[in-house]
Design a protein around this motif. Structure first.
Motif, PDB file in Angstrom:
ATOM      1  N   LEU A  47      -4.980  -3.802   9.361  1.00 15.36           N
ATOM      2  CA  LEU A  47      -5.848  -4.384   8.332  1.00 15.36           C
ATOM      3  C   LEU A  47      -5.041  -5.151   7.296  1.00 15.36           C
ATOM      4  O   LEU A  47      -5.533  -6.112   6.707  1.00 15.36           O
ATOM      5  CB  LEU A  47      -6.665  -3.277   7.657  1.00 15.36           C
ATOM      6  N   SER A  48      -3.791  -4.741   7.077  1.00 17.14           N
ATOM      7  CA  SER A  48      -3.025  -5.420   6.041  1.00 17.14           C
ATOM      8  C   SER A  48      -2.661  -6.837   6.479  1.00 17.14           C
ATOM      9  O   SER A  48      -2.285  -7.662   5.663  1.00 17.14           O
ATOM     10  CB  SER A  48      -1.770  -4.623   5.675  1.00 17.14           C
ATOM     11  N   GLY A  89     -11.410  -4.561   1.642  1.00 16.92           N
ATOM     12  CA  GLY A  89     -10.150  -5.241   1.391  1.00 16.92           C
ATOM     13  C   GLY A  89      -9.444  -4.758   0.137  1.00 16.92           C
ATOM     14  O   GLY A  89      -8.510  -5.388  -0.331  1.00 16.92           O
ATOM     15  N   VAL A 103      -4.240   6.479  11.901  1.00 17.68           N
ATOM     16  CA  VAL A 103      -4.671   5.859  10.646  1.00 17.68           C
ATOM     17  C   VAL A 103      -3.646   4.825  10.192  1.00 17.68           C
ATOM     18  O   VAL A 103      -4.000   3.730   9.742  1.00 17.68           O
ATOM     19  CB  VAL A 103      -4.885   6.935   9.568  1.00 17.68           C
ATOM     20  N   TYR A 132      -5.563  -8.418   4.721  1.00 16.66           N
ATOM     21  CA  TYR A 132      -5.764  -8.300   3.280  1.00 16.66           C
ATOM     22  C   TYR A 132      -4.480  -8.315   2.459  1.00 16.66           C
ATOM     23  O   TYR A 132      -4.524  -8.151   1.258  1.00 16.66           O
ATOM     24  CB  TYR A 132      -6.504  -7.006   2.960  1.00 16.66           C
ATOM     25  N   GLY A 133      -3.304  -8.401   3.075  1.00 25.57           N
ATOM     26  CA  GLY A 133      -2.079  -8.374   2.274  1.00 25.57           C
ATOM     27  C   GLY A 133      -1.397  -7.024   2.329  1.00 25.57           C
ATOM     28  O   GLY A 133      -1.797  -6.142   3.085  1.00 25.57           O
ATOM     29  N   ALA A 134      -0.381  -6.857   1.478  1.00 28.49           N
ATOM     30  CA  ALA A 134       0.592  -5.780   1.662  1.00 28.49           C
ATOM     31  C   ALA A 134       0.085  -4.379   1.305  1.00 28.49           C
ATOM     32  O   ALA A 134       0.746  -3.393   1.625  1.00 28.49           O
ATOM     33  CB  ALA A 134       1.840  -6.088   0.852  1.00 28.49           C
ATOM     34  N   THR A 135      -1.069  -4.259   0.621  1.00 29.34           N
ATOM     35  CA  THR A 135      -1.508  -2.935   0.160  1.00 29.34           C
ATOM     36  C   THR A 135      -1.536  -1.908   1.280  1.00 29.34           C
ATOM     37  O   THR A 135      -1.095  -0.771   1.116  1.00 29.34           O
ATOM     38  CB  THR A 135      -2.924  -3.031  -0.451  1.00 29.34           C
ATOM     39  N   GLY A 136      -2.043  -2.339   2.444  1.00 31.71           N
ATOM     40  CA  GLY A 136      -2.137  -1.423   3.572  1.00 31.71           C
ATOM     41  C   GLY A 136      -0.778  -0.915   3.999  1.00 31.71           C
ATOM     42  O   GLY A 136      -0.618   0.254   4.350  1.00 31.71           O
ATOM     43  N   LEU A 177      -7.644  -1.954  15.987  1.00 28.18           N
ATOM     44  CA  LEU A 177      -8.557  -0.972  15.398  1.00 28.18           C
ATOM     45  C   LEU A 177      -9.146  -0.075  16.474  1.00 28.18           C
ATOM     46  O   LEU A 177      -9.313   1.135  16.274  1.00 28.18           O
ATOM     47  CB  LEU A 177      -9.673  -1.683  14.623  1.00 28.18           C
ATOM     48  N   MET A 209      -5.104   5.265  -3.002  1.00 29.43           N
ATOM     49  CA  MET A 209      -3.745   5.719  -2.750  1.00 29.43           C
ATOM     50  C   MET A 209      -3.381   6.878  -3.680  1.00 29.43           C
ATOM     51  O   MET A 209      -2.758   7.857  -3.267  1.00 29.43           O
ATOM     52  CB  MET A 209      -2.798   4.543  -2.980  1.00 29.43           C
ATOM     53  N   SER A 255      -6.557   2.387  17.506  1.00 30.02           N
ATOM     54  CA  SER A 255      -6.430   3.383  16.449  1.00 30.02           C
ATOM     55  C   SER A 255      -7.561   4.407  16.529  1.00 30.02           C
ATOM     56  O   SER A 255      -7.331   5.624  16.409  1.00 30.02           O
ATOM     57  CB  SER A 255      -6.418   2.677  15.096  1.00 30.02           C
ATOM     58  N   TYR A 261     -10.953   0.483   3.124  1.00 37.25           N
ATOM     59  CA  TYR A 261     -10.042  -0.641   2.895  1.00 37.25           C
ATOM     60  C   TYR A 261     -10.392  -1.791   3.840  1.00 37.25           C
ATOM     61  O   TYR A 261     -10.385  -2.965   3.435  1.00 37.25           O
ATOM     62  CB  TYR A 261      -8.611  -0.155   3.113  1.00 37.25           C
ATOM     63  N   TYR A 291      -8.529   8.398   7.330  1.00 42.85           N
ATOM     64  CA  TYR A 291      -9.207   7.429   8.181  1.00 42.85           C
ATOM     65  C   TYR A 291     -10.374   6.807   7.417  1.00 42.85           C
ATOM     66  O   TYR A 291     -10.618   5.598   7.515  1.00 42.85           O
ATOM     67  CB  TYR A 291      -9.687   8.092   9.478  1.00 42.85           C
ATOM     68  N   SER A 327      -4.222   1.619  11.837  1.00 42.71           N
ATOM     69  CA  SER A 327      -5.345   0.897  11.217  1.00 42.71           C
ATOM     70  C   SER A 327      -4.894   0.172   9.964  1.00 42.71           C
ATOM     71  O   SER A 327      -5.216  -1.001   9.757  1.00 42.71           O
ATOM     72  CB  SER A 327      -6.450   1.875  10.822  1.00 42.71           C
ATOM     73  N   PHE A 328      -4.148   0.890   9.117  1.00 44.38           N
ATOM     74  CA  PHE A 328      -3.723   0.284   7.847  1.00 44.38           C
ATOM     75  C   PHE A 328      -2.863  -0.947   8.092  1.00 44.38           C
ATOM     76  O   PHE A 328      -3.054  -1.997   7.467  1.00 44.38           O
ATOM     77  CB  PHE A 328      -2.940   1.307   7.010  1.00 44.38           C
ATOM     78  N   VAL A 388       1.884  -0.594   2.077  1.00 48.95           N
ATOM     79  CA  VAL A 388       2.343   0.369   1.066  1.00 48.95           C
ATOM     80  C   VAL A 388       1.711   1.732   1.349  1.00 48.95           C
ATOM     81  O   VAL A 388       2.373   2.776   1.288  1.00 48.95           O
ATOM     82  CB  VAL A 388       1.972  -0.117  -0.344  1.00 48.95           C
ATOM     83  N   PHE A 389       0.426   1.704   1.697  1.00 50.22           N
ATOM     84  CA  PHE A 389      -0.296   2.943   1.996  1.00 50.22           C
ATOM     85  C   PHE A 389       0.398   3.679   3.148  1.00 50.22           C
ATOM     86  O   PHE A 389       0.573   4.900   3.125  1.00 50.22           O
ATOM     87  CB  PHE A 389      -1.747   2.615   2.371  1.00 50.22           C
ATOM     88  N   ALA A 410      -8.942   4.232   5.213  1.00 55.06           N
ATOM     89  CA  ALA A 410      -8.553   3.032   5.965  1.00 55.06           C
ATOM     90  C   ALA A 410      -9.776   2.170   6.245  1.00 55.06           C
ATOM     91  O   ALA A 410      -9.724   0.941   6.112  1.00 55.06           O
ATOM     92  CB  ALA A 410      -7.875   3.436   7.269  1.00 55.06           C
TER      93      ALA A 410
END
Lengths: 97, 513
Positions: free
Chosen positions: A47-48, B191, A40, A51-55, A6, B135, A9, B187, B181, A43-44, A57-58, B184
């Motif tokens: 963070l994923s 979460g 960014v 928290y899992g796969a959402t980041g 982070l 998203m 980033s 998120y 950003y 960061s995603f 996908v983003f 992010a």
């Protein structure tokens, strides 16, 4: 690793912002914007892990959109080059007031 | 009909108008590429686009009249707020294409795909109105923005148009970086990317003072502030609005702003509602700075397009008051205001497009001197639009009530934003300085002897003017019906929280401190 990712980033994002604010060449400005987007993305992805796969996908969404934006953006820069033979923002000054 | 968005078929049904517009726009893109560019082909594609917009308008209205809804979470909202914003956006897109068909004819722009790009941008706006996931918000903003970057540079022979396009693109992409950003960090703090889950997390984790959440909110505010042209992030707006072809300027000033604000409102009311104590100060100051700066700079403008650009910045400030008020009534006032603002803006830019000499983008306020003596109806229509933007009673029609409800929303909000309401009223009085300056020039000054006669407006442009002026005046006479509609189809802030059951007016976000 999360904190380091982070922090990296944030540093990359700041470099991108400083680049946009100080440089005057449209292409370099655009590259700095891409640097911001990729900061960014980092960061995603970091963070994923939490928290899992959402980041993730983003990130795919961001990369797709960045590609579309690059196509349009470079076309616009070529259009301005045809008018002014320059992509320096100092020369692009018809609209003022 | 009640949708369960976990079932793919029902999710598709909930997106019917959006899919219809996107699919139709793609077919029209093929039609546009089918033949060599010509003035005739440009008109054909334009009329076909208007037909498609009518069909989508009908679909949205049908879904709104059936009171379609969803009682589950999910990435797409199915509620009255979405449908109302959709209708306003579609109205704006139709107005843009109607003005653009004749404007293109006059300026010799033969690219048929210009109308299709308006349709693509409108589909992005409809996604924004529906988005309930960060998203989807991002995708909606980009679908809209990328199309509008191109539209700003539509006039390929004009260096001013190319410059507007470049400025819009660079600052828009810069703003996207901030927006992302911010997303992010949100998120990271919660979460989640779905707004209702973010809302729950903000409430249950007590994030109103969490630094990561607040920095995320701040960056999102900067990103959206650029998109809606709120001061101090407004620097691009006057240049871009000035350089772009006039119908596109109207589209940017009205519809882009309405759609971006719809997403803004939904993110803030659904996602960040419980963080009110953390972000209210930021939106409060953003609203005040936008109202004051926009009004003061607008007073000095000599070019009517730049004057209207600053006026659109000021209206962002007024709409930020609704965001800060954060109540169910504020969302009603918001939809009412957006409709009034869209009508008045399109009317005003239709007049500007008519008055502009062919092939130029220059439009001085001095050109309007004594317009009453040569074109009384044009002058009267422009007067109605400007008074509506000013919020003048009776002659400004709907504009007065729009502002009145905003002030009421600010005063009735749980947090009592009286100071904000006072600043709104005072800055509105200042705005009389530049709106009435044009009215005075049109009605009270003689027509200069050497002034060329303004060109006659085409049928479509005239239709846009008549429809907007009639709606402004008619809805101004019967505002309560419209308010009933906006309330019935109301968008309640944070519909999936205990706040709804407790009744929002009693719920004071400040009490959590």
């Amino acid at each position: 690793m999360l904190a380091e990712s982070l922090a990296l980033s944030a540093v990359l994002f700041t470099i991108g912002v400083i680049g946009v604010l100080t440089r005057r060449n449209a292409i370099i400005l655009f590259m700095c914007v891409e640097l911001m987007l990729n900061a960014v993305n980092l960061s995603f992805v970091a963070l994923s892990k939490l928290y899992g796969a959402t980041g993730q996908v983003f990130v795919v969404m961001v990369m797709t959109v960045a590609a579309a934006e690059a196509a349009v953006g470079l076309a616009i820069i070529i259009a301005i080059f045809r008018h002014r033979q320059s992509v320096d923002l100092e020369d692009i000054n018809l609209l003022k007031g | 009909m009640l949708y369960d968005l976990a079932i793919p078929a029902q999710l598709t049904a909930a997106l019917l108008p959006d899919l219809l517009l996107m699919g139709g726009a793609m077919c029209l893109m093929l039609l546009a590429a089918w033949k060599r560019d010509s003035a005739h082909h440009q008109r054909t594609v334009g009329y076909a686009s208007l037909g498609l917009l009518t069909a989508v308008f009908g679909t949205v209205a049908w879904m709104a009249l059936r009171h379609d809804a969803t009682n589950t979470g999910g990435v797409i909202a199915v509620d009255g707020f979405r449908f109302l914003v959709d209708l306003v956006v579609l109205l704006g897109a139709a107005g843009t294409i109607a003005l653009a068909i004749e404007h293109n004819d006059r300026d010799g722009i033969t690219q048929a795909e210009s109308h299709v790009l308006v349709l693509f941008a409108a589909s992005g706006m409809m996604i924004l109105a529906a988005a309930r996931d960060l998203m989807v918000v991002f995708l909606g903003i980009e679908i809209m923005s990328v199309a509008v970057y191109v539209l700003a540079g539509l006039d390929r022979r004009s260096p001013r148009s190319a410059e507007a396009s470049l400025k819009y693109f660079l600052l828009g992409a810069f703003a996207t970086g901030f927006l992302l950003y911010g997303m992010a960090l949100i998120y990271g703090a919660t979460g989640e990317t779905q707004l209702n889950r973010i809302g729950n997390a903000v409430g249950s984790l007590q994030l109103a003072k969490d630094p990561m959440f607040l920095v995320g909110c701040g960056l999102l505010l900067v990103g959206l502030g650029f998109k809606v042209a709120a001061a101090p992030f407004h620097m691009w707006a006057p240049d871009v609005y000035d350089g772009a072809p006039t119908p596109i300027t109207a589209f940017m000033a009205a519809s882009v702003k309405a759609a971006a604000f719809a997403a803004f409102l939904r993110i803030w009311f659904e996602g960040f509602y419980f963080g009110w104590a953390g972000w209210a100060n930021a939106t409060w100051w953003l609203a005040v700075v936008t109202m004051v700066v926009g009004n003061v700079v607008a007073l000095q403008q000599k070019n009517i397009k730049r004057m209207l650009a600053y006026s659109s910045i000021v209206h962002s400030g007024y709409l930020l008051v609704a965001v800060t008020a954060a109540s169910a009534f504020a969302s009603t006032a918001f939809t009412f205001y957006v409709l009034a603002y869209t009508l008045a803006t399109f009317g005003a830019f239709a007049v500007v497009a008519t008055m502009q000499p062919a092939g130029t983008t220059d439009a001085r306020i001095a050109d309007y001197e004594g317009l009453w003596h040569v074109r009384p109806w044009l002058a009267t229509a422009m007067g109605v639009y400007l008074l509506a933007l000013l919020g003048f009673p009776v002659f400004g029609g709907i504009g007065f009530f729009a502002k009145w409800y905003l002030v009421q929303a600010a005063l009735a909000s749980p947090s009592r934003l009286s100071a904000l309401a006072v600043i709104l009223v005072v800055t509105s009085v200042i705005s009389a300085g530049y709106y009435l300056q044009v009215v005075r020039a049109m009605f009270m000054q003689p027509r200069p002897a050497d002034a060329p006669a303004p060109p006659a407006a085409g049928v479509l442009t005239r239709t846009v003017m008549v429809v907007t002026a009639a709606l402004i005046l008619a809805l101004g006479l019967f505002p309560s019906q419209l308010v009933a509609i906006t309330k019935d189809n109301g968008f309640r802030p944070y519909p999936f929280s205990p706040a709804l059951q407790m009744g929002l007016p009693q719920m004071d976000p400040l009490a959590n401190k």
